[in-house]
Design a protein around this motif. Structure first.
Motif, PDB file in Angstrom:
ATOM      1  N   ASP A   1       0.820  -1.217   0.000  1.00  0.00           N
ATOM      2  CA  ASP A   1       0.000   0.000   0.000  1.00  0.00           C
ATOM      3  C   ASP A   1       0.849   1.260   0.000  1.00  0.00           C
ATOM      4  OD1 ASP A   1       0.991   0.147   2.549  1.00  0.00           O
ATOM      5  OD2 ASP A   1      -0.946  -0.008   3.564  1.00  0.00           O
ATOM      6  N   GLY A   2       2.163   1.093  -0.243  1.00  0.00           N
ATOM      7  CA  GLY A   2       3.066   2.235  -0.253  1.00  0.00           C
ATOM      8  C   GLY A   2       3.785   2.437   1.062  1.00  0.00           C
ATOM      9  N   ALA A   3       3.211   1.937   2.143  1.00  0.00           N
ATOM     10  CA  ALA A   3       3.830   2.057   3.462  1.00  0.00           C
ATOM     11  C   ALA A   3       4.236   0.702   4.023  1.00  0.00           C
ATOM     12  CB  ALA A   3       2.874   2.742   4.429  1.00  0.00           C
ATOM     13  N   THR A   4       3.458  -0.332   3.716  1.00  0.00           N
ATOM     14  CA  THR A   4       3.695  -1.662   4.271  1.00  0.00           C
ATOM     15  C   THR A   4       3.590  -2.709   3.178  1.00  0.00           C
ATOM     16  OG1 THR A   4       2.699  -0.959   6.367  1.00  0.00           O
ATOM     17  CG2 THR A   4       2.974  -3.325   6.021  1.00  0.00           C
ATOM     18  N   GLN A   5       4.521  -3.677   3.208  1.00  0.00           N
ATOM     19  CA  GLN A   5       4.438  -4.835   2.334  1.00  0.00           C
ATOM     20  C   GLN A   5       3.934  -6.024   3.144  1.00  0.00           C
ATOM     21  OE1 GLN A   5       7.630  -5.126  -1.004  1.00  0.00           O
ATOM     22  NE2 GLN A   5       8.697  -4.591   0.873  1.00  0.00           N
ATOM     23  N   VAL A   6       2.942  -6.722   2.603  1.00  0.00           N
ATOM     24  CA  VAL A   6       2.369  -7.870   3.286  1.00  0.00           C
ATOM     25  C   VAL A   6       2.424  -9.071   2.348  1.00  0.00           C
ATOM     26  CG1 VAL A   6       0.310  -8.835   4.377  1.00  0.00           C
ATOM     27  CG2 VAL A   6       0.837  -6.401   4.638  1.00  0.00           C
ATOM     28  N   VAL A   7       2.971 -10.177   2.832  1.00  0.00           N
ATOM     29  CA  VAL A   7       2.965 -11.431   2.087  1.00  0.00           C
ATOM     30  C   VAL A   7       1.660 -12.147   2.423  1.00  0.00           C
ATOM     31  CG1 VAL A   7       4.131 -13.622   1.688  1.00  0.00           C
ATOM     32  CG2 VAL A   7       5.467 -11.561   2.170  1.00  0.00           C
TER      33      VAL A   7
ATOM     34  N   GLU B   1      -1.734 -13.549   6.505  1.00  0.00           N
ATOM     35  CA  GLU B   1      -0.977 -12.355   6.165  1.00  0.00           C
ATOM     36  C   GLU B   1       0.272 -12.267   7.046  1.00  0.00           C
ATOM     37  OE1 GLU B   1      -3.374  -8.896   6.432  1.00  0.00           O
ATOM     38  OE2 GLU B   1      -4.737  -9.503   4.822  1.00  0.00           O
ATOM     39  N   ALA B   2       1.397 -11.921   6.416  1.00  0.00           N
ATOM     40  CA  ALA B   2       2.651 -11.780   7.148  1.00  0.00           C
ATOM     41  C   ALA B   2       3.320 -10.482   6.723  1.00  0.00           C
ATOM     42  CB  ALA B   2       3.563 -12.971   6.874  1.00  0.00           C
ATOM     43  N   PRO B   3       3.235  -9.416   7.521  1.00  0.00           N
ATOM     44  CA  PRO B   3       3.860  -8.134   7.158  1.00  0.00           C
ATOM     45  C   PRO B   3       5.389  -8.244   7.181  1.00  0.00           C
ATOM     46  CG  PRO B   3       2.183  -7.853   8.858  1.00  0.00           C
ATOM     47  CD  PRO B   3       2.461  -9.315   8.762  1.00  0.00           C
ATOM     48  N   LEU B   4       6.022  -7.568   6.226  1.00  0.00           N
ATOM     49  CA  LEU B   4       7.476  -7.502   6.154  1.00  0.00           C
ATOM     50  C   LEU B   4       7.958  -6.205   6.792  1.00  0.00           C
ATOM     51  CD1 LEU B   4       8.142  -8.781   2.548  1.00  0.00           C
ATOM     52  CD2 LEU B   4       9.310  -9.652   4.573  1.00  0.00           C
ATOM     53  N   PRO B   5       9.063  -6.228   7.516  1.00  0.00           N
ATOM     54  CA  PRO B   5       9.624  -4.974   8.037  1.00  0.00           C
ATOM     55  C   PRO B   5       9.942  -4.013   6.906  1.00  0.00           C
ATOM     56  CG  PRO B   5      10.666  -6.869   9.087  1.00  0.00           C
ATOM     57  CD  PRO B   5       9.833  -7.396   7.953  1.00  0.00           C
ATOM     58  N   SER B   6       9.635  -2.735   7.071  1.00  0.00           N
ATOM     59  CA  SER B   6       9.847  -1.751   6.009  1.00  0.00           C
ATOM     60  C   SER B   6      11.324  -1.621   5.655  1.00  0.00           C
ATOM     61  CB  SER B   6       9.298  -0.392   6.428  1.00  0.00           C
ATOM     62  OG  SER B   6       9.916   0.052   7.634  1.00  0.00           O
ATOM     63  N   SER B   7      12.212  -1.926   6.624  1.00  0.00           N
ATOM     64  CA  SER B   7      13.645  -1.798   6.374  1.00  0.00           C
ATOM     65  C   SER B   7      14.171  -2.851   5.407  1.00  0.00           C
ATOM     66  CB  SER B   7      14.411  -1.900   7.696  1.00  0.00           C
ATOM     67  OG  SER B   7      14.149  -3.142   8.329  1.00  0.00           O
ATOM     68  N   ASP B   8      13.362  -3.863   5.112  1.00  0.00           N
ATOM     69  CA  ASP B   8      13.818  -4.934   4.230  1.00  0.00           C
ATOM     70  C   ASP B   8      13.836  -4.511   2.771  1.00  0.00           C
ATOM     71  OD1 ASP B   8      13.947  -6.371   6.505  1.00  0.00           O
ATOM     72  OD2 ASP B   8      12.383  -7.818   6.009  1.00  0.00           O
ATOM     73  N   GLY B   9      13.218  -3.401   2.420  1.00  0.00           N
ATOM     74  CA  GLY B   9      13.220  -2.935   1.041  1.00  0.00           C
ATOM     75  C   GLY B   9      12.134  -3.593   0.210  1.00  0.00           C
TER      76      GLY B   9
ATOM     77  N   PRO C   1       6.636 -19.197   8.290  1.00  0.00           N
ATOM     78  CA  PRO C   1       5.813 -20.413   8.284  1.00  0.00           C
ATOM     79  C   PRO C   1       4.512 -20.210   7.514  1.00  0.00           C
ATOM     80  CG  PRO C   1       6.730 -20.043  10.471  1.00  0.00           C
ATOM     81  CD  PRO C   1       7.055 -18.817   9.649  1.00  0.00           C
ATOM     82  N   ALA C   2       4.053 -21.277   6.868  1.00  0.00           N
ATOM     83  CA  ALA C   2       2.822 -21.188   6.079  1.00  0.00           C
ATOM     84  C   ALA C   2       1.639 -20.757   6.932  1.00  0.00           C
ATOM     85  CB  ALA C   2       2.536 -22.542   5.421  1.00  0.00           C
ATOM     86  N   ALA C   3       1.661 -21.086   8.205  1.00  0.00           N
ATOM     87  CA  ALA C   3       0.574 -20.715   9.104  1.00  0.00           C
ATOM     88  C   ALA C   3       0.724 -19.299   9.648  1.00  0.00           C
ATOM     89  CB  ALA C   3       0.494 -21.701  10.267  1.00  0.00           C
ATOM     90  N   GLY C   4       1.807 -18.598   9.270  1.00  0.00           N
ATOM     91  CA  GLY C   4       2.035 -17.248   9.752  1.00  0.00           C
ATOM     92  C   GLY C   4       3.098 -17.207  10.839  1.00  0.00           C
ATOM     93  N   GLY C   5       3.525 -16.012  11.187  1.00  0.00           N
ATOM     94  CA  GLY C   5       4.546 -15.844  12.211  1.00  0.00           C
ATOM     95  C   GLY C   5       5.588 -14.835  11.790  1.00  0.00           C
ATOM     96  N   SER C   6       6.806 -15.006  12.285  1.00  0.00           N
ATOM     97  CA  SER C   6       7.888 -14.070  12.005  1.00  0.00           C
ATOM     98  C   SER C   6       8.776 -14.584  10.878  1.00  0.00           C
ATOM     99  CB  SER C   6       8.742 -13.856  13.272  1.00  0.00           C
ATOM    100  OG  SER C   6       7.959 -13.362  14.328  1.00  0.00           O
ATOM    101  N   PHE C   7       9.419 -13.626  10.174  1.00  0.00           N
ATOM    102  CA  PHE C   7      10.327 -13.971   9.098  1.00  0.00           C
ATOM    103  C   PHE C   7      11.710 -14.312   9.644  1.00  0.00           C
ATOM    104  CE2 PHE C   7       7.126 -11.800   6.609  1.00  0.00           C
ATOM    105  CZ  PHE C   7       7.141 -12.498   5.409  1.00  0.00           C
ATOM    106  N   THR C   8      12.353 -15.278   8.996  1.00  0.00           N
ATOM    107  CA  THR C   8      13.743 -15.627   9.258  1.00  0.00           C
ATOM    108  C   THR C   8      14.553 -15.289   8.024  1.00  0.00           C
ATOM    109  OG1 THR C   8      13.128 -17.421  10.749  1.00  0.00           O
ATOM    110  CG2 THR C   8      15.351 -17.482   9.832  1.00  0.00           C
ATOM    111  N   THR C   9      15.724 -14.675   8.191  1.00  0.00           N
ATOM    112  CA  THR C   9      16.548 -14.236   7.070  1.00  0.00           C
ATOM    113  C   THR C   9      17.743 -15.166   6.893  1.00  0.00           C
ATOM    114  OG1 THR C   9      15.914 -11.938   7.451  1.00  0.00           O
ATOM    115  CG2 THR C   9      17.859 -12.313   6.094  1.00  0.00           C
ATOM    116  N   TYR C  10      17.981 -15.582   5.656  1.00  0.00           N
ATOM    117  CA  TYR C  10      19.123 -16.432   5.320  1.00  0.00           C
ATOM    118  C   TYR C  10      20.428 -15.670   5.545  1.00  0.00           C
ATOM    119  CZ  TYR C  10      22.082 -19.477   2.382  1.00  0.00           C
ATOM    120  OH  TYR C  10      23.064 -20.303   1.906  1.00  0.00           O
ATOM    121  N   ALA C  11      21.476 -16.383   5.919  1.00  0.00           N
ATOM    122  CA  ALA C  11      22.718 -15.744   6.351  1.00  0.00           C
ATOM    123  C   ALA C  11      23.498 -15.087   5.233  1.00  0.00           C
ATOM    124  CB  ALA C  11      23.602 -16.775   7.051  1.00  0.00           C
ATOM    125  N   ASN C  12      23.296 -15.483   3.962  1.00  0.00           N
ATOM    126  CA  ASN C  12      24.108 -14.981   2.857  1.00  0.00           C
ATOM    127  C   ASN C  12      23.266 -14.219   1.846  1.00  0.00           C
ATOM    128  OD1 ASN C  12      26.686 -16.279   3.629  1.00  0.00           O
ATOM    129  ND2 ASN C  12      25.519 -18.154   3.291  1.00  0.00           N
TER     130      ASN C  12
END
Length: 393
Positions: A104-110, A122-130, A159-170
């Protein structure tokens, strides 16, 4: 694909089978509730062996998402309706689910939805992730690639059921993510021994390399020269987020040219708009808001405005792009003062040398301005007269 059916004159969905090349009519596209007719085209779609998920603009400012099962094309399921305030992208279909990105211009939601339309997560992404560029599904996770600079990105899973995002190390290559239903496959960046395709069940790992990228050929992407100097960007530093910018001093004695050692200018350059003048180098850097021109003199650097090009001439920097119609000159001698250019909204491109500015307008005319006096003259344009050579077709 869609095509108007000769039978009823309505847009139909067609399935083109590979490799046989057989075409199956899946029926008319669902009727637009606003216009009472089928839409003329589909703007976003993804298919699997079981069906097709697609979206199209229906009501003015409303976007609809449907699932069409190949086994029964008449049973089309409406998964979602979106208002114009939310942009939709990266629509995908796999493992019995559909997913997409809502912005919506302010928030990205998966968003991940069941194909019968009964529920969604719905799983919102942190805005800092780009910006999100790439999405894939497994039975247990939803994976996305986010990027702050449109070149290298981060692989994240939720997770498919929702929750927090995990970021790959590389870091990974933007847009390249796939799934076999159980594991994700990403294109990892890095040095020749570490870069390549990796498989993992989630961003938490462990990751297994399934294909090594190997050594890459050294390739330059943009070049520039000025008296006694050459500058360029290339892929020499695999650890950088994109390309690296370099320059070398040139010494000319008679017919002999001696090149000095390469000097690193920046590790975050792109293939666009490198330029050199005196001891300064201008180059384009990727940012979350788009490409921006940066200038360095070897000891200090400054980032200027948006633009796909940065042309140096003495203490001035010309920036802009025909895609954004926002050209300007920055004066480095006056605390980077920005001056909008004449005819900026109607110009296709500009050129700068010293006090001389010339631009090509979208109507094909060419104009010239002396920046020291402000005098302007059109050098090409107007109406052809007798004696002019005119061609066309």
């Amino acid at each position: 694909y869609t095509e108007v059916s000769p039978g009823d004159g309505l847009p139909h969905l067609y399935d083109y089978g590979i490799p046989a090349g057989s075409v199956t009519d899946l029926g008319a596209v669902p009727t637009d509730p606003y216009y009472g007719t089928a839409p003329s085209d589909i703007g976003n779609a993804s298919a699997s062996s079981d069906g097709l998920v697609f979206g199209y603009l229906s009501n003015p400012g409303e976007y609809e998402i449907y699932y069409l099962p190949f086994a029964n094309p008449s049973e089309v399921v409406n998964l979602e309706n979106y208002s114009s305030a939310a942009a939709l992208s990266d629509l995908t279909l796999a493992v019995g689910s559909a997913a997409w990105i809502e912005n919506d211009g302010a928030t990205q939601v998966v968003v991940r939805a069941k194909l019968d339309g009964s529920s969604r997560v719905e799983a919102p992404l942190p805005s800092s992730d780009g910006r999100t560029l790439g999405i894939a599904l497994t039975t247990n996770f939803t994976g996305v690639i986010t990027t702050p600079n449109y070149i290298l990105g981060n692989f994240e899973t939720v997770p498919a059921a929702g929750g927090s995002f995990t970021t790959y190390a590389n870091p990974v290559v933007v847009g390249n993510v796939a799934s076999d239903g159980t594991n994700f496959v990403v294109d990892q960046s890095g040095d020749p021994s570490g870069a390549g395709l990796y498989s993992m069940s989630s961003a938490a790992g462990p990751a297994t390399q399934i294909l090594s990228a190997g050594p890459a050929a050294l390739v330059a992407r943009s070049i520039a020269t000025s008296p006694g100097r050459v500058a360029w960007s290339d892929n020499q530093d695999a650890s950088s987020a994109g390309l690296t910018a370099w320059n070398r001093d040139l010494t000319i004695s008679g017919s002999t040219i001696t090149a000095g050692d390469p000097t690193l200018v920046a590790q975050n350059a792109t293939m666009y708009g490198i330029s050199t003048s005196g001891r300064r180098v201008a180059y384009v850097v990727p940012t979350q808001v788009g490409p921006q021109t940066a200038v360095t003199d070897g000891s200090t650097s400054v980032t200027l405005g948006l633009g796909w090009s940065g042309v140096l001439s003495g203490m001035r920097v010309l920036t802009g792009s025909p895609w954004v119609n926002d050209w300007a000159i920055y004066d480095l001698a006056k605390n980077d003062t920005r001056t909008s250019l004449p005819d900026s909204g109607n110009a296709f491109t500009y050129a700068l040398w010293g006090d001389e500015l010339v631009w090509l307008a979208t109507d094909g005319s060419v104009s010239f301005e002396d920046l020291s006096t402000g005098s302007t003259v059109q050098v090409v344009g107007g109406t052809a007269t007798s004696g002019d050579l005119v061609s066309g077709g």
